[in-house]
Design a protein around this motif. Structure first.
Motif, mmCIF file in Angstrom:
data_model
loop_
_atom_site.group_PDB
_atom_site.id
_atom_site.type_symbol
_atom_site.label_atom_id
_atom_site.label_comp_id
_atom_site.label_asym_id
_atom_site.label_seq_id
_atom_site.Cartn_x
_atom_site.Cartn_y
_atom_site.Cartn_z
ATOM 1 N N LEU A 31 0.824 -1.211 0.000
ATOM 2 C CA LEU A 31 0.000 0.000 0.000
ATOM 3 C C LEU A 31 0.859 1.262 0.000
ATOM 4 O O LEU A 31 0.513 2.257 -0.639
ATOM 5 C CB LEU A 31 -0.949 -0.008 1.204
ATOM 6 C CG LEU A 31 -2.131 -0.975 1.098
ATOM 7 C CD1 LEU A 31 -2.845 -1.085 2.429
ATOM 8 C CD2 LEU A 31 -3.090 -0.529 0.013
ATOM 9 N N TRP A 59 2.163 1.893 -3.450
ATOM 10 C CA TRP A 59 1.131 2.463 -4.322
ATOM 11 C C TRP A 59 0.706 3.853 -3.883
ATOM 12 O O TRP A 59 -0.177 4.454 -4.484
ATOM 13 C CB TRP A 59 -0.097 1.554 -4.354
ATOM 14 C CG TRP A 59 0.109 0.324 -5.170
ATOM 15 C CD1 TRP A 59 0.929 0.179 -6.247
ATOM 16 C CD2 TRP A 59 -0.505 -0.944 -4.970
ATOM 17 N NE1 TRP A 59 0.859 -1.100 -6.722
ATOM 18 C CE2 TRP A 59 -0.014 -1.816 -5.968
ATOM 19 C CE3 TRP A 59 -1.424 -1.434 -4.062
ATOM 20 C CZ2 TRP A 59 -0.417 -3.132 -6.057
ATOM 21 C CZ3 TRP A 59 -1.822 -2.743 -4.149
ATOM 22 C CH2 TRP A 59 -1.322 -3.584 -5.139
ATOM 23 N N ASN A 104 -0.653 4.787 -0.916
ATOM 24 C CA ASN A 104 -1.867 4.825 -0.109
ATOM 25 C C ASN A 104 -1.493 4.972 1.363
ATOM 26 O O ASN A 104 -0.636 4.246 1.882
ATOM 27 C CB ASN A 104 -2.661 3.534 -0.340
ATOM 28 C CG ASN A 104 -4.072 3.636 0.165
ATOM 29 O OD1 ASN A 104 -4.356 4.367 1.090
ATOM 30 N ND2 ASN A 104 -4.958 2.886 -0.472
ATOM 31 N N TRP A 105 -2.158 5.877 2.061
ATOM 32 C CA TRP A 105 -1.852 6.105 3.480
ATOM 33 C C TRP A 105 -2.260 4.928 4.359
ATOM 34 O O TRP A 105 -1.773 4.793 5.494
ATOM 35 C CB TRP A 105 -2.541 7.371 3.975
ATOM 36 C CG TRP A 105 -4.039 7.310 3.899
ATOM 37 C CD1 TRP A 105 -4.816 7.665 2.851
ATOM 38 C CD2 TRP A 105 -4.920 6.833 4.903
ATOM 39 N NE1 TRP A 105 -6.134 7.454 3.126
ATOM 40 C CE2 TRP A 105 -6.228 6.942 4.387
ATOM 41 C CE3 TRP A 105 -4.745 6.330 6.183
ATOM 42 C CZ2 TRP A 105 -7.343 6.548 5.119
ATOM 43 C CZ3 TRP A 105 -5.855 5.942 6.904
ATOM 44 C CH2 TRP A 105 -7.142 6.060 6.370
ATOM 45 N N LEU A 106 -3.113 4.060 3.864
ATOM 46 C CA LEU A 106 -3.510 2.892 4.650
ATOM 47 C C LEU A 106 -2.344 1.926 4.879
ATOM 48 O O LEU A 106 -2.407 1.077 5.759
ATOM 49 C CB LEU A 106 -4.663 2.154 3.971
ATOM 50 C CG LEU A 106 -6.027 2.827 4.094
ATOM 51 C CD1 LEU A 106 -7.043 2.080 3.254
ATOM 52 C CD2 LEU A 106 -6.474 2.912 5.528
#
Length: 65
Positions: free
Chosen positions: A33, A36, A38-40
């Motif tokens: 993640l 990519w 994404n902060w998750l």
């Protein structure tokens, strides 16, 4: 469900191993993640760190017994 059907039933060392092994997919998901953008990914990595901490806590508890 018989006690033999549960992998960690009655064996705290197997439970600790399962705790550690469950942190691996969380860590991998976090890295993917983050790659990519994404902060998750930070959330998943944080959960993996907490999971490893729980494993260490259980392992220390076994060492005291």
């Amino acid at each position: 469900m018989a006690e033999d059907d549960v992998p960690a039933a009655g064996n705290p060392r197997k439970f600790v191993l399962l705790v550690y092994l469950s942190a691996i997919p969380l860590g991998l998901a976090g890295v993917l993640l983050l790659v990519w953008g994404n902060w998750l990914g930070w959330v998943a990595l944080g959960l993996a760190v907490v999971q490893v901490g729980l494993g260490v806590k259980e392992q220390l508890k076994i060492g005291r017994d």
